[in-house]
Design a protein around this motif. Structure first.
Motif, PDB file in Angstrom:
ATOM      1  N   LEU A 211     -53.583  35.272  33.462  1.00 25.50           N
ATOM      2  CA  LEU A 211     -52.634  34.275  33.796  1.00 25.50           C
ATOM      3  C   LEU A 211     -53.210  32.740  33.245  1.00 25.50           C
ATOM      4  O   LEU A 211     -52.463  32.014  32.621  1.00 25.50           O
ATOM      5  CB  LEU A 211     -52.147  34.213  35.039  1.00 25.50           C
ATOM      6  N   ASN A 217     -48.333  28.752  31.110  1.00 26.40           N
ATOM      7  CA  ASN A 217     -48.266  28.764  32.498  1.00 26.40           C
ATOM      8  C   ASN A 217     -49.081  27.935  33.410  1.00 26.40           C
ATOM      9  O   ASN A 217     -48.768  27.492  34.468  1.00 26.40           O
ATOM     10  CB  ASN A 217     -48.791  30.295  32.861  1.00 26.40           C
ATOM     11  N   VAL A 340     -44.717  34.773  31.381  1.00 24.72           N
ATOM     12  CA  VAL A 340     -45.609  35.916  31.992  1.00 24.72           C
ATOM     13  C   VAL A 340     -45.129  37.416  31.609  1.00 24.72           C
ATOM     14  O   VAL A 340     -43.769  37.567  31.735  1.00 24.72           O
ATOM     15  CB  VAL A 340     -45.571  35.671  33.624  1.00 24.72           C
ATOM     16  N   ALA A 348     -48.180  36.185  39.537  1.00 23.94           N
ATOM     17  CA  ALA A 348     -48.006  34.831  38.772  1.00 23.94           C
ATOM     18  C   ALA A 348     -47.189  33.827  40.010  1.00 23.94           C
ATOM     19  O   ALA A 348     -47.884  32.742  39.963  1.00 23.94           O
ATOM     20  CB  ALA A 348     -47.437  34.946  37.583  1.00 23.94           C
TER      21      ALA A 348
END
Length: 417
Positions: A211, A217, A340, A348
């Motif tokens: 991630l 993100n 994602v 996440a």
């Protein structure tokens, strides 16, 4: 709207937690008198479910990527209903506090489970609209908890407010039972292939390492945390701001707070469809553009609004700022889903939720400390720096979103994106 019944059921889930938190405040005078407690204990009730939510959100994020998500939601809602009824029947503060801790299950479980469901159920072109509906559910829950619970507590007693809340939760549970679990995406992205691990079975730390490699993100998690940080501080001291700095009466101050809340709701309705529309019109980073316009415009109206004590100037400017701030949230939430890989969405969102709620816990304290030294209005002005930071982070996301969204969907990545 794709998955309309399921989306409405999920909006109902989001309304439960916000209704519970609002009910704590609206029934606090009657609860304090009945249980012989003070404001500190009321604050502890509100904090307890949030703390539990932070503790359980990551485990639920892991489960969201591996187990039946609607089944998990049903279990959590069932526990929430029983705990809400227990709060209403509480013979003592200790009993009430224990029941409130159980309410944190919905707080912690909702975000990762809902994010994972939206990722599999809703195509990218419609996620903004869906998050508008979900966030409206949250706002409606907050309004109902504040207005309806307060009225019930004043009319027939605070315990009945929790009985009505539990009955509402039962209705939401029935709607969740009426919808089916969507099939999971099986897209295998290049990012996951590089790890050599299966997304469903990789450890939490392996998932986090994946991630943090998604640049969009990282910046959007920071932007989300900062945006909610500012909102939490403002929400805590909004009535005090009107009373202390603008000398508004005790009856009028809550009305102004509700008016700004209504402006936020209008923004929520506008923001999601706007981001979706830009995306469909060929703007590959259309959602991010909507977020940038929202944060930038909010700061432009918010600063002059807080720079004067003239109500005739402040109120209209704040209402426009509220619309713009509210419009940022649906495209921001949808953007995080876009970037994602579907099999990591639960983890996440759980990590983001834990970071956001952990940061939020300190917002009232910092606002309060600054407010006691320089005044609330200057504090609100100084803390708009958090929104400026959101704007700068959005500029970074503008450069990285298109490529990260394509990679998450398993599409070829344009090097010029």
């Amino acid at each position: 709207m794709p998955g309309g019944r399921t989306v409405l059921a999920l909006a109902g889930v989001m309304s439960l937690d916000s209704a519970d938190q609002s009910t704590i405040g609206s029934t606090s005078p009657q609860v304090r008198a009945a249980l012989h407690i003070g404001q500190t204990q009321i604050g502890l009730l509100a904090t307890s479910s949030t703390i539990v939510g932070v503790l359980v959100t990551v485990p639920f994020g892991v489960l969201a990527d591996r187990r039946n998500r609607l089944a998990l939601l049903r279990i959590c809602i069932g526990a929430w209903i029983l705990a809400t009824a227990a709060v209403g029947a509480a013979p003592s503060f200790a009993y009430m506090l224990g029941a409130h801790c159980v309410l944190g299950l919905v707080t912690g479980a909702a975000a990762p489970l809902i994010a994972s469901l939206v990722g599999d159920l809703v195509p990218r072109s419609a996620r903004g609209r869906v998050y508008s509906v979900l966030l409206l559910g949250e706002l409606v829950g907050s309004a109902v908890g504040t207005a309806l619970s307060g009225e019930i507590a004043a009319s027939v007693g605070w315990r009945w407010a929790y009985v009505v809340l539990a009955a509402t939760g039962s209705t939401v549970l029935l709607t969740v039972f009426a919808v089916r679990e969507p099939p999971r995406s099986t897209a295998r992205t290049a990012l996951l292939a590089e790890t050599g691990a299966d997304a469903a079975t990789m450890t939490l730390w392996q998932a986090i390492r994946v991630l943090v490699r998604i640049r969009t993100n990282v910046v959007l998690v920071l932007a989300s945390a900062l945006g909610y940080y500012y909102f939490t501080g403002v929400q805590t001291f909004a009535v005090s701001l009107w009373r202390d700095d603008y000398h508004v009466s005790a009856k009028v101050a809550p009305i102004l707070v509700l008016a700004v809340g209504g402006a936020l709701a209008v923004g929520v309705v506008i923001g999601g469809p706007l981001g979706d529309s830009l995306l469909r019109r060929g703007f590959r980073s259309g959602r991010v553009i909507a977020v940038l316009v929202a944060f930038g415009g909010c700061v432009l109206f918010l600063v002059p609004a807080l720079s004067t004590t003239m109500l005739a100037v402040t109120v209209p400017l704040l209402l426009v700022a509220g619309v713009l701030l509210g419009s940022a949230n649906p495209p921001l939430d949808a953007t995080r889903i876009d970037i994602v890989p579907p099999l990591l969405l639960g983890r996440a969102e759980a990590v983001r939720n834990a970071l956001r709620d952990g940061a939020d816990a300190s917002a009232p304290l910092l606002f309060g400390v600054l407010g006691s030294h320089i005044g609330l209005r200057p504090t609100f002005l100084v803390m708009t720096g958090a929104l400026v930071a959101c704007l700068l982070l959005g500029l970074v996301a503008l450069r990285t979103y298109a490529g990260d969204a394509a990679a998450a969907a398993g599409e070829p990545v344009d090097s010029n994106a």
